[in-house]
Structures are given as C-alpha cells and as structure tokens.
Design an enzyme around this catalytic site. Structure first.
Site, PDB file in Angstrom:
ATOM      1  CD  GLU A 363      -3.382  -0.860   1.583  1.00  0.00           C
ATOM      2  OE1 GLU A 363      -3.703   0.297   1.923  1.00  0.00           O
ATOM      3  OE2 GLU A 363      -4.130  -1.843   1.748  1.00  0.00           O
TER       4      GLU A 363
HETATM    5  C1  FAD Z   1       2.928  -9.503  -0.352  1.00  0.00           C
HETATM    6  C2  FAD Z   1       2.523  -8.356  -1.211  1.00  0.00           C
HETATM    7  C3  FAD Z   1       1.170  -8.060  -1.377  1.00  0.00           C
HETATM    8  C4  FAD Z   1       0.779  -7.021  -2.209  1.00  0.00           C
HETATM    9  N1  FAD Z   1      -0.558  -6.775  -2.425  1.00  0.00           N
HETATM   10  C5  FAD Z   1      -0.929  -5.868  -3.390  1.00  0.00           C
HETATM   11  C6  FAD Z   1      -2.302  -5.727  -3.760  1.00  0.00           C
HETATM   12  O1  FAD Z   1      -3.207  -6.375  -3.210  1.00  0.00           O
HETATM   13  N2  FAD Z   1      -2.612  -4.864  -4.758  1.00  0.00           N
HETATM   14  C7  FAD Z   1      -1.652  -4.119  -5.406  1.00  0.00           C
HETATM   15  O2  FAD Z   1      -1.999  -3.378  -6.324  1.00  0.00           O
HETATM   16  N3  FAD Z   1      -0.342  -4.223  -5.049  1.00  0.00           N
HETATM   17  C8  FAD Z   1       0.041  -5.077  -4.069  1.00  0.00           C
HETATM   18  N4  FAD Z   1       1.361  -5.209  -3.714  1.00  0.00           N
HETATM   19  C9  FAD Z   1       2.358  -4.360  -4.351  1.00  0.00           C
HETATM   20  C10 FAD Z   1       2.958  -3.316  -3.433  1.00  0.00           C
HETATM   21  O3  FAD Z   1       2.034  -2.299  -3.174  1.00  0.00           O
HETATM   22  C11 FAD Z   1       4.256  -2.814  -4.090  1.00  0.00           C
HETATM   23  O4  FAD Z   1       5.199  -3.845  -3.919  1.00  0.00           O
HETATM   24  C12 FAD Z   1       4.765  -1.519  -3.514  1.00  0.00           C
HETATM   25  O5  FAD Z   1       3.914  -0.464  -3.860  1.00  0.00           O
HETATM   26  C13 FAD Z   1       6.177  -1.167  -3.978  1.00  0.00           C
HETATM   27  O6  FAD Z   1       6.367  -1.357  -5.334  1.00  0.00           O
HETATM   28  P1  FAD Z   1       7.633  -2.234  -5.822  1.00  0.00           P
HETATM   29  O7  FAD Z   1       7.651  -3.452  -5.033  1.00  0.00           O
HETATM   30  O8  FAD Z   1       7.563  -2.342  -7.306  1.00  0.00           O
HETATM   31  O9  FAD Z   1       8.894  -1.375  -5.419  1.00  0.00           O
HETATM   32  P2  FAD Z   1       9.593  -0.169  -6.257  1.00  0.00           P
HETATM   33  O10 FAD Z   1       8.594   0.870  -6.603  1.00  0.00           O
HETATM   34  O11 FAD Z   1      10.395  -0.755  -7.372  1.00  0.00           O
HETATM   35  O12 FAD Z   1      10.561   0.394  -5.152  1.00  0.00           O
HETATM   36  C14 FAD Z   1      11.848  -0.147  -4.869  1.00  0.00           C
HETATM   37  C15 FAD Z   1      12.493   0.736  -3.788  1.00  0.00           C
HETATM   38  O13 FAD Z   1      12.648   2.080  -4.295  1.00  0.00           O
HETATM   39  C16 FAD Z   1      11.990   2.987  -3.437  1.00  0.00           C
HETATM   40  N5  FAD Z   1      11.400   4.076  -4.229  1.00  0.00           N
HETATM   41  C17 FAD Z   1      10.686   3.983  -5.382  1.00  0.00           C
HETATM   42  N6  FAD Z   1      10.302   5.192  -5.792  1.00  0.00           N
HETATM   43  C18 FAD Z   1      10.739   6.084  -4.872  1.00  0.00           C
HETATM   44  C19 FAD Z   1      10.648   7.494  -4.736  1.00  0.00           C
HETATM   45  N7  FAD Z   1       9.988   8.259  -5.610  1.00  0.00           N
HETATM   46  N8  FAD Z   1      11.221   8.072  -3.660  1.00  0.00           N
HETATM   47  C20 FAD Z   1      11.886   7.316  -2.744  1.00  0.00           C
HETATM   48  N9  FAD Z   1      12.023   5.978  -2.827  1.00  0.00           N
HETATM   49  C21 FAD Z   1      11.443   5.370  -3.873  1.00  0.00           C
HETATM   50  C22 FAD Z   1      10.899   2.179  -2.720  1.00  0.00           C
HETATM   51  O14 FAD Z   1      10.512   2.779  -1.509  1.00  0.00           O
HETATM   52  C23 FAD Z   1      11.622   0.855  -2.525  1.00  0.00           C
HETATM   53  O15 FAD Z   1      12.436   0.913  -1.393  1.00  0.00           O
HETATM   54  C24 FAD Z   1       1.771  -6.229  -2.855  1.00  0.00           C
HETATM   55  C25 FAD Z   1       3.127  -6.498  -2.649  1.00  0.00           C
HETATM   56  C26 FAD Z   1       3.504  -7.553  -1.847  1.00  0.00           C
HETATM   57  C27 FAD Z   1       4.967  -7.832  -1.701  1.00  0.00           C
END
Ligand code: FAD
Length: 385
Positions: A363
């Site tokens: 989230e």
């Molecule tokens: C178990 C699980 C359940 C989930 N359930 C859902 C769900 O029901 N529905 C749904 O839609 N999604 C879901 N997600 C997705 C989840 O919301 C995303 O994993 C999350 O938003 C982060 O995206 P990412 O993993 O691609 O990380 P990325 O966006 O690739 O981020 C990688 C790192 O870079 C940092 N970063 C990225 N951009 C910035 C910025 N602008 N400034 C500072 N730091 C930054 C992040 O904080 C992180 O540390 C789920 C994920 C997991 C693991």
C-alpha cells in the site's frame, strides 16, 4: 490506554479477539508453514458478520467505519498477520466500489462482500509499475459497450481466491495520470486468469498472485466512476485503507510484545527471571510506548476519515508509516528478548518479525509515505499564504 470506544466498537474488538484466539491461534503455525489460504477462518468471519464492518447497512453491512474495521484488523493481526491481511485486503477491493460505485454497482457487489460470501481484491501494481503506478502497461480499449483489457497485475493480495476485483488500467496513455480507468472485473470473466501463488517471507497464508488479462471483455457498466478517473479511484482508496495497514502493524507489534513480556517472566538466567534485569525492562517499556503511540495514530487517522475529513492523505500516511516502522522494531526486539529461542519456529515471534516487514512495503512503501507526508506539509503551508 482507554480510547473511550463505544459499546459497539468494544463488541467488534472483543469478537475479533475471541475468533483470533480460538480459531486462528491453534492453526497459525501450520497455515504459515504450508502457505495455506485460511478459508475455514474466513468462513467464521462471515458467520460472525465481520466482513462488512465498514459497509453501510443498506448494502448488507454493519454500518461502521474505518475505526471498526481497524479494531478488527488489529485484533486478528495480533495473532496472525497473514490472516489479518486476508481479512483487510477484501476491504481494499471493496472500498473503491463504496467510494466510486454507482447505486447499481453497490447493490450488485457490496452485499455479497459484506456477507463474506465473496472476497474482493485490488489490482494496481505491475512488474514495471510499483511505486510509480503511472508506469502501468495494462490497457483497456473501448469497443462498443465493452472494454477489452490486456496486461498483467502483479502481487495481488487475495488474487485467485477473491471473486470481485477492482483493476486499474490505462484507457489513454497520452493523457498520463488522467488516462487510467478503474474497472470491476469478476472472476470467471473469459480472458481473466491467475498466476501461481507466490512463496513469501511472511504473511504466508495470504494469497498473492498475478492477475492475467488476455483480451478480457468487461462491460462498460463495470467502469468505476468515469473513464479517466482510475488514479483518483486508486489514490482515494489507499488514503482510506492505509490506516488498516497501520492497524495490522499495531496488531503484529502488540502480539510480539505480549509474547516477549510473557517469556521474560518465565525465562530464568543468573538465578532470576530475565524480566528483573533493567535492560530487558527498558526494552519492554520502549516497545509498549511505541505500540501505544502507533495505536493512537491509527485510531486518530481512522476517526478523521470517519468524521468525513476531505484531505486525509497526510494523516493516513503518517499512521501507516509510524505503525509499520514500530511493528518492525518491536518484533525485532521481541526476538532479541527471547534470545536464541526467539529465532526458532517453536515460538511465534520469528513469524511476527517476518510478517511485520511487509507492512513497510505494501500500500505504498514507507519512502512513498514520507513523500506523501512532505507533500501534504508543503501544501498546507502554501494554502495558508
Ligand atoms: C505480499 C505483497 C502483497 C501485495 N498486495 C498488493 C495488492 O493487493 N494490490 C496491489 O496493487 N499491489 C500489491 N502489492 C504491491 C505493493 O504495493 C508494491 O510492492 C509496492 O507499492 C512497492 O512497489 P515495488 O515493489 O515495485 O517497489 P519499487 O517501486 O520498485 O521500489 C523499490 C524501492 O525504491 C523505493 N522508491 C521507489 N520510488 C521512490 C521514490 N519516488 N522516492 C523514494 N524511494 C522510492 C521504494 O521505496 C523501494 O524501497 C503487494 C506487494 C507484496 C509484496
């Protein structure tokens, strides 16, 4: 600390705690080990009228709000974060319908979700679009009275188990943030399938799967709000549900504190219970203080939402950020208090530590929450000028 909950709110909290203790605790280790979806427990929630706590009575719900939902999520997560998120993610899928659905859509979808007959889920994230949701590649093209969806959503909680999905797709890439649209997609729609269940570090009993759309035809009547409102639907939904992640985090942290306190009174070293050592007492005191502060923030943000405040982005982000950081810290300290035993699967604190980690990621990661809080602060200053 007394939060002066109403009789109904106390009832919700006590009922959730009772189900968690009697039905979840005896099976949580096995569910975690096997990564098994907790259908039997979801049925108990349904029979106990817990699934529609935040849904108005006219759509078959309990008629409560975010606070009632948070109280239940906290108590369930105190025993098992995986069951807690399974319960909470259905609200993540249903809140967009509640906020943006037409009367027909609300009448069609909310009663079954409120009754626990159907679970809901929310599909925003993709392989190349996590924090940067604007980078999504899933498209929805209008063809007559239908939209045809193509693309893949990744890591969707309750994926495959839920019947009702809120999915965000690009209807006009050129329009950027105004080019996305939210759809309700039913399980069983031709062209809609699921990937394998992900094997995760924590919240292992919850289902996390891909949603795969291949020429999936969805009626235009399933658009939530209007075409082009997809990002607004997603962001307003997350504002409403982030305190729920905060509640999950508070529950996990409280569960770990309970275990650490109990263990510290039983474990004898140097001829005394370790709870008599001031180093341990101070750790317990800090853990309790952090948990209570996180709880106060979560309840306050939930009450702000329930009171109808317009801009809740900053408050919801503050609650989610603080509570999830507390959950990680407190569960790690609980493992420390249990020493080597804390590292073993015979005790629940190692699971709690694994479960806590995700609350800092989903989230919106805590980096993104900080961005939101800073933006909110700046907006407030500018608007006062
Ligand atoms: C178990 C699980 C359940 C989930 N359930 C859902 C769900 O029901 N529905 C749904 O839609 N999604 C879901 N997600 C997705 C989840 O919301 C995303 O994993 C999350 O938003 C982060 O995206 P990412 O993993 O691609 O990380 P990325 O966006 O690739 O981020 C990688 C790192 O870079 C940092 N970063 C990225 N951009 C910035 C910025 N602008 N400034 C500072 N730091 C930054 C992040 O904080 C992180 O540390 C789920 C994920 C997991 C693991």
């Amino acid at each position: 600390m007394d939060y002066f909950l109403s009789e109904e709110q106390k009832m919700v909290k006590d009922l959730a705690a009772k189900i968690a203790e009697e039905k979840v605790k005896p099976v949580r280790e096995e569910l975690d080990e096997k990564g098994e979806f907790p259908w039997d427990i979801m049925k108990v929630f349904a029979e106990s009228d817990m699934c529609g706590l935040y849904i108005p009575e006219q759509y078959g719900g309990f008629g409560g709000g975010t606070l009632e939902f948070c109280l239940a999520t906290e108590e369930i997560s105190r025993v098992c974060g995986g069951v807690g998120v399974t319960f909470a993610a259905s609200a993540l899928g249903a809140v967009p319908i509640l906020l943006f659905g037409s009367e027909e859509q609300k009448k069609k979808y909310l009663p079954d979700i409120a009754a626990g007959k159907k679970l809901a889920a929310f599909g925003l994230t993709e392989a190349n679009a996590g924090s940067d949701a604007g980078g999504m590649e899933t498209t929805a093209k209008k063809q007559g009275d239908h939209y045809v969806i193509n693309g893949t959503k990744q890591w969707i909680t309750n994926g495959g188990e839920a019947e009702t999905y809120t999915v965000i797709a690009m209807t006009d890439k050129k329009k950027g943030s105004r080019g996305a649209t939210a759809f309700i997609v039913e399980k069983g729609t031709p062209g809609f399938s699921f990937g394998k269940k992900e094997n995760k570090m924590g919240i292992r009993c919850s289902a996390t799967r891909e949603l795969v759309f291949q020429d999936c035809k969805v009626p235009a009547s399933n658009v939530l709000g209007k075409e082009g409102m997809g990002f607004i639907v997603a962001m307003k939904t997350l504002d409403r549900t982030r305190p729920g992640i905060g509640a999950q985090a508070v529950g996990i942290a409280q569960g770990a504190l309970d275990e650490a306190l109990k263990y510290s009174r039983e474990r004898v070293q140097f001829g005394k219970p370790i709870s008599t050592f001031q180093a341990i007492q101070h750790m317990l005191a800090d853990m309790a203080t952090q948990v209570e502060a996180a709880r106060a923030l979560v309840y306050a943000s939930a009450k702000t939402i329930d009171a109808g405040a317009k801009d809740i982005t900053k408050d919801a982000a503050i609650a989610k950020l603080f509570a999830s950081d507390v959950a990680m810290k407190v569960t790690t300290d609980a493992v420390q208090i249990l020493g080597g035993y804390g590292y073993m699967k015979e005790y629940p604190v190692e699971k709690m530590m694994r479960d806590a980690k995700i609350t800092q990621i989903y989230e919106g990661t805590n980096q993104i929450q900080r961005n939101q809080i800073a933006l909110g602060l700046i907006k407030e200053v500018v608007s006062k000028k």
